[in-house]
Design a protein around this motif. Structure first.
Motif, PDB file in Angstrom:
ATOM      1  N   GLY A  18       0.824  -1.204   0.000  1.00 39.66           N
ATOM      2  CA  GLY A  18       0.000   0.000   0.000  1.00 39.66           C
ATOM      3  C   GLY A  18       0.853   1.246   0.000  1.00 39.66           C
ATOM      4  N   SER A  59      -3.133  -1.870  -2.870  1.00 41.60           N
ATOM      5  CA  SER A  59      -4.312  -1.086  -2.483  1.00 41.60           C
ATOM      6  C   SER A  59      -4.623  -0.120  -3.625  1.00 41.60           C
ATOM      7  CB  SER A  59      -4.036  -0.306  -1.203  1.00 41.60           C
ATOM      8  OG  SER A  59      -3.121   0.737  -1.493  1.00 41.60           O
ATOM      9  N   GLN A  84      -5.006  -4.501  -8.161  1.00 39.54           N
ATOM     10  CA  GLN A  84      -5.788  -3.902  -7.065  1.00 39.54           C
ATOM     11  C   GLN A  84      -6.732  -4.907  -6.404  1.00 39.54           C
ATOM     12  OE1 GLN A  84      -7.800  -0.144  -7.887  1.00 39.54           O
ATOM     13  NE2 GLN A  84      -9.385  -0.743  -6.433  1.00 39.54           N
ATOM     14  N   THR A 138     -13.406  -2.142  -5.505  1.00 37.73           N
ATOM     15  CA  THR A 138     -13.381  -1.810  -6.928  1.00 37.73           C
ATOM     16  C   THR A 138     -12.218  -2.499  -7.633  1.00 37.73           C
ATOM     17  OG1 THR A 138     -12.363   0.258  -6.194  1.00 37.73           O
ATOM     18  CG2 THR A 138     -14.645   0.369  -6.916  1.00 37.73           C
ATOM     19  N   ASN A 169       2.634  -2.926   9.594  1.00 42.03           N
ATOM     20  CA  ASN A 169       2.279  -1.513   9.557  1.00 42.03           C
ATOM     21  C   ASN A 169       2.981  -0.789  10.700  1.00 42.03           C
ATOM     22  OD1 ASN A 169       0.715   1.016   9.642  1.00 42.03           O
ATOM     23  ND2 ASN A 169      -0.643  -0.070   8.228  1.00 42.03           N
TER      24      ASN A 169
HETATM   25  P1  FAD Z   1      -3.232   4.613   3.390  1.00 38.10           P
HETATM   26  O1  FAD Z   1      -4.612   4.611   3.901  1.00 38.10           O
HETATM   27  O2  FAD Z   1      -2.571   5.913   3.176  1.00 38.10           O
HETATM   28  O3  FAD Z   1      -2.388   3.731   4.404  1.00 38.10           O
HETATM   29  C1  FAD Z   1      -1.002   3.570   4.349  1.00 38.10           C
HETATM   30  C2  FAD Z   1      -0.593   2.770   5.577  1.00 38.10           C
HETATM   31  O4  FAD Z   1       0.768   2.480   5.521  1.00 38.10           O
HETATM   32  C3  FAD Z   1      -0.856   3.470   6.910  1.00 38.10           C
HETATM   33  O5  FAD Z   1      -1.651   2.625   7.727  1.00 38.10           O
HETATM   34  C4  FAD Z   1       0.533   3.697   7.495  1.00 38.10           C
HETATM   35  O6  FAD Z   1       0.559   3.581   8.900  1.00 38.10           O
HETATM   36  C5  FAD Z   1       1.316   2.596   6.846  1.00 38.10           C
HETATM   37  N1  FAD Z   1       2.751   2.867   6.688  1.00 38.10           N
HETATM   38  C6  FAD Z   1       3.358   4.021   6.330  1.00 38.10           C
HETATM   39  N2  FAD Z   1       4.692   3.831   6.215  1.00 38.10           N
HETATM   40  C7  FAD Z   1       4.926   2.531   6.525  1.00 38.10           C
HETATM   41  C8  FAD Z   1       6.108   1.719   6.581  1.00 38.10           C
HETATM   42  N3  FAD Z   1       7.303   2.217   6.272  1.00 38.10           N
HETATM   43  N4  FAD Z   1       5.963   0.421   6.940  1.00 38.10           N
HETATM   44  C9  FAD Z   1       4.760  -0.103   7.264  1.00 38.10           C
HETATM   45  N5  FAD Z   1       3.619   0.621   7.216  1.00 38.10           N
HETATM   46  C10 FAD Z   1       3.698   1.915   6.837  1.00 38.10           C
HETATM   47  N6  FAD Z   1      -9.070   0.815  -1.703  1.00 38.10           N
HETATM   48  C11 FAD Z   1      -8.564  -0.387  -2.001  1.00 38.10           C
HETATM   49  O7  FAD Z   1      -7.485  -0.768  -1.536  1.00 38.10           O
HETATM   50  N7  FAD Z   1      -9.240  -1.204  -2.897  1.00 38.10           N
HETATM   51  C12 FAD Z   1     -10.418  -0.870  -3.461  1.00 38.10           C
HETATM   52  O8  FAD Z   1     -10.972  -1.631  -4.250  1.00 38.10           O
HETATM   53  C13 FAD Z   1     -10.978   0.412  -3.109  1.00 38.10           C
HETATM   54  N8  FAD Z   1     -12.171   0.804  -3.623  1.00 38.10           N
HETATM   55  C14 FAD Z   1     -12.691   1.978  -3.213  1.00 38.10           C
HETATM   56  C15 FAD Z   1     -13.980   2.341  -3.658  1.00 38.10           C
HETATM   57  C16 FAD Z   1     -14.537   3.522  -3.252  1.00 38.10           C
HETATM   58  C17 FAD Z   1     -15.921   3.875  -3.735  1.00 38.10           C
HETATM   59  C18 FAD Z   1     -13.826   4.380  -2.384  1.00 38.10           C
HETATM   60  C19 FAD Z   1     -14.448   5.661  -1.894  1.00 38.10           C
HETATM   61  C20 FAD Z   1     -12.556   4.048  -1.947  1.00 38.10           C
HETATM   62  C21 FAD Z   1     -11.974   2.855  -2.362  1.00 38.10           C
HETATM   63  N9  FAD Z   1     -10.712   2.473  -1.925  1.00 38.10           N
HETATM   64  C22 FAD Z   1     -10.241   1.248  -2.241  1.00 38.10           C
HETATM   65  C23 FAD Z   1      -9.809   3.415  -1.216  1.00 38.10           C
HETATM   66  C24 FAD Z   1      -9.758   3.184   0.299  1.00 38.10           C
HETATM   67  O9  FAD Z   1     -10.788   3.915   0.921  1.00 38.10           O
HETATM   68  C25 FAD Z   1      -8.411   3.659   0.886  1.00 38.10           C
HETATM   69  O10 FAD Z   1      -8.223   5.002   0.544  1.00 38.10           O
HETATM   70  C26 FAD Z   1      -7.208   2.859   0.374  1.00 38.10           C
HETATM   71  O11 FAD Z   1      -7.421   1.488   0.548  1.00 38.10           O
HETATM   72  C27 FAD Z   1      -5.983   3.284   1.187  1.00 38.10           C
HETATM   73  O12 FAD Z   1      -4.846   2.634   0.673  1.00 38.10           O
HETATM   74  P2  FAD Z   1      -3.577   2.357   1.607  1.00 38.10           P
HETATM   75  O13 FAD Z   1      -3.997   1.567   2.781  1.00 38.10           O
HETATM   76  O14 FAD Z   1      -2.493   1.847   0.740  1.00 38.10           O
HETATM   77  O15 FAD Z   1      -3.129   3.840   2.026  1.00 38.10           O
END
Ligand code: FAD
Length: 427
Positions: free
Chosen positions: A304, A330, A344, A348, A382
């Motif tokens: 992610g 993600s 992904q 979605t 994380n």
């Molecule tokens: P972030 O939320 O930014 O999280 C990053 C994480 O990494 C944090 O928890 C942080 O603590 C951690 N981190 C940072 N640095 C480090 C490190 N060095 N080592 C370890 N951990 C670290 N999302 C999906 O994934 N799939 C979907 O299909 C999807 N569909 C969606 C559909 C809709 C209608 C909407 C509104 C949103 C959708 N989303 C989807 C988006 C979802 O809401 C999140 O925004 C997304 O999943 C966040 O991605 P993330 O966890 O990579 O990023």
């Protein structure tokens, strides 16, 4: 229709705040509904602390459809290159459970050319009956031909429930069939159940960006139709000693379809030329991207936004490769352009069910969890000990993925402390 029971309403205003459509306001300390905005979603009814709101139940069957003429749970099975898709077997397994609750039969429809072996497999997974239609023209999916043949079968045999995979083809076929059969279709269901009292299908799917689960019913029309994404339902154990009936149906394709389509489209849009309407498959070219087979992967290592930058994604790829797994992601990193969309996972993206899912730097938003929660084992890495992903994982590691993932890689390579890969997995 939403009814406000004025004598019970205390004017607290909770319903006004909760309504997602701004369809309620307070007048003289009583809630008033704007019927043009109200969608009867029921959020206000749930929220009202004094039960002052009711949605009038529409008992009347407005469609004049004889519901009693419909019987059985059907799965529209899909094959590619004469091989059944896993989603069809998942759906037959689910259909078996629904049909048992209704005390009805499961039938599968299988279209293609030279695919009788597929019919046997559908029976092994729970079908009592398979409608097998083999024709060279049905070898590969084509919208008109498949819609025509399937609609005819449904009109003749009248199933009560029809399930399709939410694949590219299922998403094309489902709405066309629903429109032709004048019934409803609930797309991307994550749960199916039977309302025992009314004997209707309860079709649950995420709504409002995944923040709410909506249960949708189709009370007045038949069949009740749902699509379900690959990987959402669980395949049962096949029983190859099961027996079932195979009905081979003949179809008349070609001129009939073409003239039907021609008439339909020409009535609506008379300037369209033949060449714009009919589809002929000349060649099937497989995209290189098909090599990402997340839905059937046993191990997925997903990255992610916590990975930090696109170049550093190699650390995720290395661990996936070491474990013989696939790379997931993600949506945040897909949207950033760090990795292609086919990786992904989530609402979605793809719904996956591996034996092992390693989530690295993924916060665990509900939309991501919707696609991976059914994995057998989840390991989360994380830096934030309060990250939501830790609420769904079996093992959580609080720390920097760039320190932990290379250590895991080393350990799996046997470069750590002399443990074999199997010992590392076991520990
Ligand atoms: P972030 O939320 O930014 O999280 C990053 C994480 O990494 C944090 O928890 C942080 O603590 C951690 N981190 C940072 N640095 C480090 C490190 N060095 N080592 C370890 N951990 C670290 N999302 C999906 O994934 N799939 C979907 O299909 C999807 N569909 C969606 C559909 C809709 C209608 C909407 C509104 C949103 C959708 N989303 C989807 C988006 C979802 O809401 C999140 O925004 C997304 O999943 C966040 O991605 P993330 O966890 O990579 O990023």
């Amino acid at each position: 229709m939403l009814e406000i029971i004025e004598e019970s309403c205390t004017g607290c205003g909770i319903c006004v705040d909760k309504c997602p459509f701004n369809a309620l306001e307070m007048k003289d300390e009583v809630a008033v509904v704007n019927e043009n905005k109200c969608t009867l979603c029921g959020v206000c009814v749930e929220a009202c602390p004094v039960d002052a709101m009711e949605i009038e139940d529409k008992q009347e069957n407005t469609s004049q459809v004889d519901l009693s003429a419909y019987d059985g749970v059907w799965v529209l099975a899909e094959q590619r290159s004469n091989k059944l898709l896993d989603v069809s077997l998942e759906l037959v397994s689910e259909a078996r459970k629904l049909a048992d609750e209704l005390d009805e039969e499961v039938s599968a429809v299988l279209l293609g050319d030279d695919i009788e072996h597929g019919a046997q497999e559908l029976i092994a997974y729970g079908a009592d009956h398979v409608y097998l239609i083999e024709d060279e023209a049905l070898k590969d999916y084509r919208t008109n031909a498949y819609t025509h043949v399937t609609a005819e079968l449904i009109e003749e045999y009248k199933p009560e429930i029809v399930l399709l995979g939410a694949t590219h083809n299922g998403r094309d076929l489902g709405p066309r069939l629903a429109s032709r059969l004048e019934t409803g279709l609930t797309a991307d269901c994550t749960e199916l159940a039977i309302d025992q009292e009314k004997e209707i299908l309860l079709q649950t799917r995420p709504a409002f960006g995944g923040n709410l689960m909506a249960t949708i019913i189709c009370p007045d029309h038949r069949p009740q139709m749902s699509t379900v994404r690959p990987g959402v339902m669980v395949k049962s154990e096949p029983d190859y000693s099961r027996t079932g009936n195979i009905t081979k149906a003949e179809v008349d394709l070609g001129d009939e379809i073409e003239s039907e389509v021609k008439n339909r489209i020409f009535n609506i849009n008379s300037h369209l030329h033949d060449a714009e309407i009919f589809t002929r498959i000349k060649e099937i070219v497989k995209e290189a991207s098909e090599s990402v087979n997340l839905e059937e992967a046993e191990i997925i290592v997903a990255g992610g936004r916590g990975v930090g930058e696109p170049e550093r994604f190699t650390v995720i790829e290395e661990l996936a490769s070491e474990l013989g797994g696939e790379v997931g992601a993600s949506r945040a990193v897909v949207d950033e352009g760090w990795i292609a969309q086919e990786h992904q996972v989530g609402q979605t993206g793809k719904t996956v069910q591996p034996k092992l899912y390693i989530a690295c730097g993924i916060s665990g938003a509900i939309q991501h969890r919707a696609g991976m929660e059914n994995s057998d084992y989840i390991i989360a890495i994380n830096t934030d000990k309060d990250a939501e992903i830790f609420n769904v994982c079996d093992y959580g590691i609080v720390g920097d993925l760039h320190e932990i993932v290379p250590l895991l890689c080393k350990a799996f390579k046997g470069e750590g402390d002399n443990q074999t890969k199997e010992e590392v997995v076991a520990s």
